[in-house]
Enzyme design. Structure first.
Site, PDB file in Angstrom:
ATOM      1  N   ILE A   1       5.239   9.969   6.229  1.00 28.25           N
ATOM      2  CA  ILE A   1       4.481   9.041   7.085  1.00 28.25           C
ATOM      3  C   ILE A   1       4.564   7.640   6.493  1.00 28.25           C
ATOM      4  CG2 ILE A   1       2.313   8.647   8.309  1.00 28.25           C
ATOM      5  CD1 ILE A   1       3.468  11.398   8.898  1.00 28.25           C
TER       6      ILE A   1
ATOM      7  N   SER B   1       5.815   3.474   7.740  1.00 25.54           N
ATOM      8  CA  SER B   1       5.549   2.660   8.923  1.00 25.54           C
ATOM      9  C   SER B   1       6.211   3.284  10.147  1.00 25.54           C
ATOM     10  CB  SER B   1       6.084   1.246   8.710  1.00 25.54           C
ATOM     11  OG  SER B   1       5.763   0.451   9.820  1.00 25.54           O
TER      12      SER B   1
ATOM     13  N   CYS C   1     -19.469 -15.087  -3.341  1.00 26.69           N
ATOM     14  CA  CYS C   1     -18.262 -15.409  -2.575  1.00 26.69           C
ATOM     15  C   CYS C   1     -18.296 -14.733  -1.199  1.00 26.69           C
ATOM     16  CB  CYS C   1     -17.004 -14.949  -3.312  1.00 26.69           C
ATOM     17  SG  CYS C   1     -16.832 -15.611  -4.974  1.00 26.69           S
TER      18      CYS C   1
ATOM     19  N   HIS D   1       0.698  -1.624  15.088  1.00 23.57           N
ATOM     20  CA  HIS D   1       1.848  -2.160  15.816  1.00 23.57           C
ATOM     21  C   HIS D   1       1.796  -1.744  17.288  1.00 23.57           C
ATOM     22  CE1 HIS D   1       3.766  -3.202  11.965  1.00 23.57           C
ATOM     23  NE2 HIS D   1       3.406  -1.996  11.539  1.00 23.57           N
TER      24      HIS D   1
ATOM     25  N   ARG E   1       5.377   3.231   0.248  1.00 18.76           N
ATOM     26  CA  ARG E   1       5.529   3.943   1.516  1.00 18.76           C
ATOM     27  C   ARG E   1       6.092   5.327   1.209  1.00 18.76           C
ATOM     28  NH1 ARG E   1       8.054  -1.006   1.441  1.00 18.76           N
ATOM     29  NH2 ARG E   1       7.552  -2.556   3.011  1.00 18.76           N
TER      30      ARG E   1
ATOM     31  N   ALA F   1      -1.922  -3.353   7.170  1.00 20.73           N
ATOM     32  CA  ALA F   1      -3.142  -3.279   7.987  1.00 20.73           C
ATOM     33  C   ALA F   1      -2.892  -3.519   9.475  1.00 20.73           C
ATOM     34  CB  ALA F   1      -4.217  -4.242   7.459  1.00 20.73           C
TER      35      ALA F   1
ATOM     36  N   THR G   1      -2.854   4.087   1.982  1.00 20.76           N
ATOM     37  CA  THR G   1      -3.967   3.658   2.838  1.00 20.76           C
ATOM     38  C   THR G   1      -4.639   2.394   2.303  1.00 20.76           C
ATOM     39  OG1 THR G   1      -4.346   5.916   3.545  1.00 20.76           O
ATOM     40  CG2 THR G   1      -6.214   4.419   3.748  1.00 20.76           C
TER      41      THR G   1
ATOM     42  N   CYS H   1     -13.554 -15.521  -6.625  1.00 19.21           N
ATOM     43  CA  CYS H   1     -13.666 -15.339  -8.078  1.00 19.21           C
ATOM     44  C   CYS H   1     -13.249 -13.936  -8.503  1.00 19.21           C
ATOM     45  CB  CYS H   1     -15.071 -15.666  -8.563  1.00 19.21           C
ATOM     46  SG  CYS H   1     -16.248 -14.320  -8.366  1.00 19.21           S
TER      47      CYS H   1
ATOM     48  N   VAL I   1      -3.998  19.344  -6.835  1.00 16.64           N
ATOM     49  CA  VAL I   1      -3.424  20.681  -6.635  1.00 16.64           C
ATOM     50  C   VAL I   1      -2.230  20.838  -7.582  1.00 16.64           C
ATOM     51  CG1 VAL I   1      -2.322  22.245  -4.990  1.00 16.64           C
ATOM     52  CG2 VAL I   1      -4.178  20.744  -4.229  1.00 16.64           C
TER      53      VAL I   1
END
Lengths: 481, 419
Positions: free
Chosen positions: A337, A339, A404, A49, A312, A46, A41, A439, A172
């Site tokens: 899970i 792409s 920044c 699709h 992945r 990001a 995640t 920075c 777990v």
């Protein structure tokens, strides 16, 4: 005793927790890390699709298309950013143009009807830095970009507001099944009881499943992807997500405009054995440059501010593996899970409820479910009047900590104190963006550390970088030892 | 409306403010931190002031002399105030500022001297391979934690890059009880001052690995070890040359970059070598009334040179508001040629004829003796032999407008290695 326990606090686990919090019953999410959404995640492309790419008839195709459509409402409800960039799949020669035609057939079969085949010059008019050698592009306007990590945070915040619970640093280690329920045990021997388990443990899903099932039908084979991040000065360099034509290794190295103005380059694709060791490799970084240069001309590599890598949770099953256990009652797999997992995530959460849980459990809708989560204000983006009002309430909005990204002390304090807040340096960085800029925290890290120490009233040497027991400051030098 | 706003209260800003000060002008200095002095405050080692004061001071002592003079002149300053953005509308600079007292507000000014210093190049910018655990940080950050806040960041330390901060911190952490295992430098020569190599590494038996870089980093949550490898002439790691070090801290001293973030919305061209703005001999950028000096312009090796340069920038800013000089349609270019990395300034405004034109430059290669020549076409303006030149050390020369044969042909600077 919990009714449902979700193992894994990524975008899948947290969205399932939120869906479950619509219903009566006690819901718990556990994650072994010190923060939510720490693995796939946190480190992915990001992209939401269009759903044009998965093999027709698969769960991936169905849930990607559904998920893409669900994001509009999800973004409104959870106040998460969506950047409607659209995407171009680019072709340089006849062979690649043939692939585009195959992709159109796939898109049609997957009911993705919003597409267009454009010639290179038309695409370059819209996006002038696209490589001169590109002859045709497949335009996919429904493709968009989000900030995946914030979805996990927002979903968990909303689930908490609706009565769910979560526990971090709960790894777990063992699951025992009794006649009526499961007993979970963590690394410190702490036990929990639950009627049902939803396994959303990402790259660890098969290992978790093996704790209860003798014959797990899939194995997770982690596939590493590496990335570059370009500073937000590049905003506008490209306007669309650029994909090469897909190969047997996946979608290839992409150029992705990000919601905060940066551009992402990557990912590479390499299988590895380790399930969470995700270093960068010089060879991968070289390959990104080589591949990216086929997408756009004049990529400003001197503006690289960061590299990262993600894993992945690819499985040996050729599709998402979302099924009730065939041998263990009340144990549910949400595994493999990879792409388009982020795209499909909201649809996966619904699918788990509708197809896995509804048939076997009595789920009663709550009367007072509140689907809305508001994100904390980003002070510098507000209008003058709102800024003035906030300043009156709290002058710390005027103290810029991260110059920044223009983040104030008041915002940082807010992110520490929220329901899913964090008091680590990286936790604050992910939430408030303090330290995400040019920075990379060189200016503000010590100030963020001071703020956390003041808000939490803990000694500076006990402020962690991210995981438990990772303090930035080893010891105070000017004290008598 | 202010006449001059000086941004940054470090060595550059203080010197510029002191020179720009005039009872008839409305000037103001803006500083982000609680204290004036900038990065000098964390440089508690000595070696500052040899050129300006002819004595050796620590960073805070050096700063204190300027802070004292600044307060004596009662120059107005806004402390703990961050500048977010600078715009220019109708010949007036609009400076967006923010602080706890006034929130967001706008300062208007006829001119600006930007002396906002520099920031440290990060791990991401040099794309170090390996994992990303806690324990890797720029050397200057570790210096701040140690010298300002009083905390040690680690016990077993390796330093990547032989920039001066890295060398200073290698010694500093050793003195504080840490085990400093070595310094790796990708170039075949050090990027720090020779005196720092001797006084910080040699004197403490800290090995310097030239032509080496970090090729792997191990540690999931906390740094556990690093691997360095020797590199070939193309900076590619040589297989079989790996050396592993078990460390909890990797300090990076891999370069400094002028901080001109506040100029983001200004039409300023950045110099490809210095990464700072391009200026003429008055330190004026392509935007009229905007002057830049100190490490925000180009990274200096000695603070004394920051002081000298910023004094001149302050004087020119004052001159600008008192008797505005225009930018010429075609300034005279100064080009860095053979063995010269860059020359500052990169152009001359011939309509401003004061006295001496100061140039700072860096060479691309070491020379025990080098012949430096400033020329305009075939015409030699000046040539001089310079001893012990190195890329890490800044050199200087001066000339006057009268030395030029015309006000149009570019000026070139070259260096020939004699020995």
């Amino acid at each position: 005793m919990y009714d449902f326990t979700i193992i894994g606090g990524g975008v899948i686990g947290t969205l399932i927790a939120r869906e479950l919090s619509r219903y009566e019953g006690k819901v718990l999410l556990v994650d072994k890390e010190n923060d939510l959404g720490n693995h796939a995640t946190l480190a992915n492309s990001a992209i939401i699709h269009s759903g044009h790419d998965p093999k027709p008839g698969t769960l991936k195709a169905k849930l990607a298309v559904e998920g893409n459509a669900l994001y509009d409402q999800l973004a409104k409800d959870l106040d998460i950013p969506l950047l409607r960039t659209g995407a171009y799949v680019v072709a340089h020669d006849d062979e690649e143009i043939n692939v585009l035609n195959d992709l159109i057939d796939r898109a049609k079969a997957n009911s993705v009807n919003d597409y267009a085949l454009l010639d290179g010059d038309t695409a370059r008019k819209a996006d002038p830095n696209i490589s001169k050698t590109i002859k045709k592009v497949l335009s996919l306007p429904s493709t968009k970009v989000t900030y995946p990590w914030e979805i996990a945070l927002a979903a968990m915040e909303n689930a908490l507001a609706n009565g769910a619970e979560y526990r971090l640093n709960y790894e777990v280690k063992a699951i025992t099944q009794t006649a009526t329920h499961f007993i979970l045990e963590n690394q410190n021997g702490e036990k929990l009881t639950t009627h049902a388990i939803i396994n959303a443990a990402g790259t660890f899903a098969d290992l978790v499943a093996k704790m209860v099932e003798s014959n797990v039908e899939y194995t997770i084979t982690p596939r590493r992807g590496e990335y570059f991040v370009l500073d937000k000065q590049v905003k506008g360099f490209i306007k669309h997500i650029l994909y090469p034509v897909p190969s047997n290794k996946g979608k290839g190295v992409l150029l992705v405009p990000q919601v905060h103005g940066n551009i992402l380059l990557g990912p590479t694709s390499n299988f590895q054995d380790a399930r969470e060791t995700v270093g960068n490799h010089a060879s991968d970084l070289e390959q990104i440059r080589e591949d990216a240069n086929r997408l756009a001309d004049g990529i400003p590599y001197d503006l690289i501010i960061r590299t990262f890598a993600g894993l992945r949770a690819t499985s040996t099953h050729d599709d998402f593996y979302i099924q009730a256990s065939k041998t263990v009652k009340n144990f549910y797999h949400v595994a493999g899970i990879d792409s388009p997992g982020l795209t499909a995530a909201p649809a996966i959460a619904r699918y788990v409820i509708d197809h896995l849980l509804q048939p076997k459990h009595t789920l009663t809708k709550k009367t007072h479910f509140n689907p809305i989560r508001k994100k904390p204000s980003v002070f510098h983006t507000l209008d003058k009047q709102s800024q003035h009002d906030l300043m009156k309430q709290n002058p710390l909005y005027g103290h810029i900590v991260c110059k920044c990204e223009r983040i104030s002390e008041a915002e940082i304090i807010d992110h520490i104190n929220r329901p899913c807040g964090s008091s680590t340096i990286k936790g604050v960085k992910k939430r408030a963006r303090a330290g995400s800029g040019l920075c990379q925290g060189g200016y503000c890290e010590s100030d963020v550390l001071r703020i956390i120490s003041e808000v939490k009233k803990i000694d500076k040497t006990r402020i962690d970088y991210y995981a438990l027991n990772t303090p930035i400051l080893r010891e105070e030098t000017k004290v008598k030892k | 409306m202010k006449d001059i706003v000086i941004i940054g209260g470090g060595a550059g800003g203080l010197a510029a403010a002191l020179e720009a000060f005039d009872p008839s002008l409305d000037i103001m200095l803006v500083e982000r931190e609680k204290h004036l002095g900038g990065i000098l405050n964390q440089c508690i080692h000595n070696g500052f002031g040899l050129h300006v004061f002819d004595e050796e001071l620590t960073g805070p002592e050096y700063a204190e002399r300027f802070i004292q003079a600044f307060h004596d002149k009662k120059i107005p300053c806004l402390m703990e105030t961050t500048i977010l953005e600078i715009r220019k509308e109708n010949d007036v600079f609009l400076i967006e500022a923010s602080n706890k007292q006034d929130g967001l507000f706008t300062i208007k000014s006829k001119s600006i001297v930007l002396s906002s210093g520099c920031y440290e190049r990060t791990r991401g910018q040099i794309q170090l391979p390996g994992e990303r655990p806690k324990g890797i940080m720029p050397a200057g950050s570790a210096q701040r934690y140690l010298n300002i806040e009083g905390y040690l960041v680690g016990k077993d330390v390796f330093v990547l890059g032989s920039g001066d901060i890295g060398l200073i911190m290698a010694r500093r952490m050793k003195l504080e009880g840490a085990n400093v295992l070595g310094v790796a430098e990708i170039m075949p020569y050090s990027n720090g001052l020779t005196r720092n190599i001797v006084q910080c590494l040699d004197d403490y038996d800290i090995p310097l690995y030239l032509s080496h870089t970090v090729t792997d980093i191990v540690g999931k949550d906390c740094l556990e070890s690093i691997t360095i490898s020797e590199v070939d002439a193309d900076f590619k790691p040589i297989k079989g040359s790996e050396k592993q070090f078990d460390v909890d801290t990797l300090l990076l001293s891999v370069g400094l970059i002028p901080d001109t973030m506040v100029l983001e919305s200004m039409p300023i061209a950045l110099h490809p070598k210095t990464k700072g703005p391009t200026v003429d001999q008055t330190y004026q950028t392509s935007v009229e009334g905007l002057f830049v000096c100190g490490n925000a312009l180009h990274v200096h090796d000695l603070v004394d040179y920051v002081t000298d340069e910023s004094k001149r920038a302050g004087q020119f800013a004052k001159l600008f508001v008192q008797k505005p000089f225009k930018k010429p349609p075609s300034p005279i270019a100064i080009e860095a040629n053979q063995n010269i990395h860059y020359v500052m300034p990169s152009s001359i405004n011939p309509s401003v004829d004061l006295d001496t034109i100061h140039c700072a430059y860096r060479v691309t290669t070491k020379a025990e003796v080098g012949e430096v020549t400033l020329a305009q076409g075939d015409h030699i303006i000046k040539t001089q032999k310079v001893r012990f030149m190195a890329p890490a050390e800044m050199e200087h020369l001066t000339f006057t407008l009268n030395d030029l044969i015309n006000h149009k042909d570019p000026i070139t600077l070259t260096m020939e290695v004699i020995k």
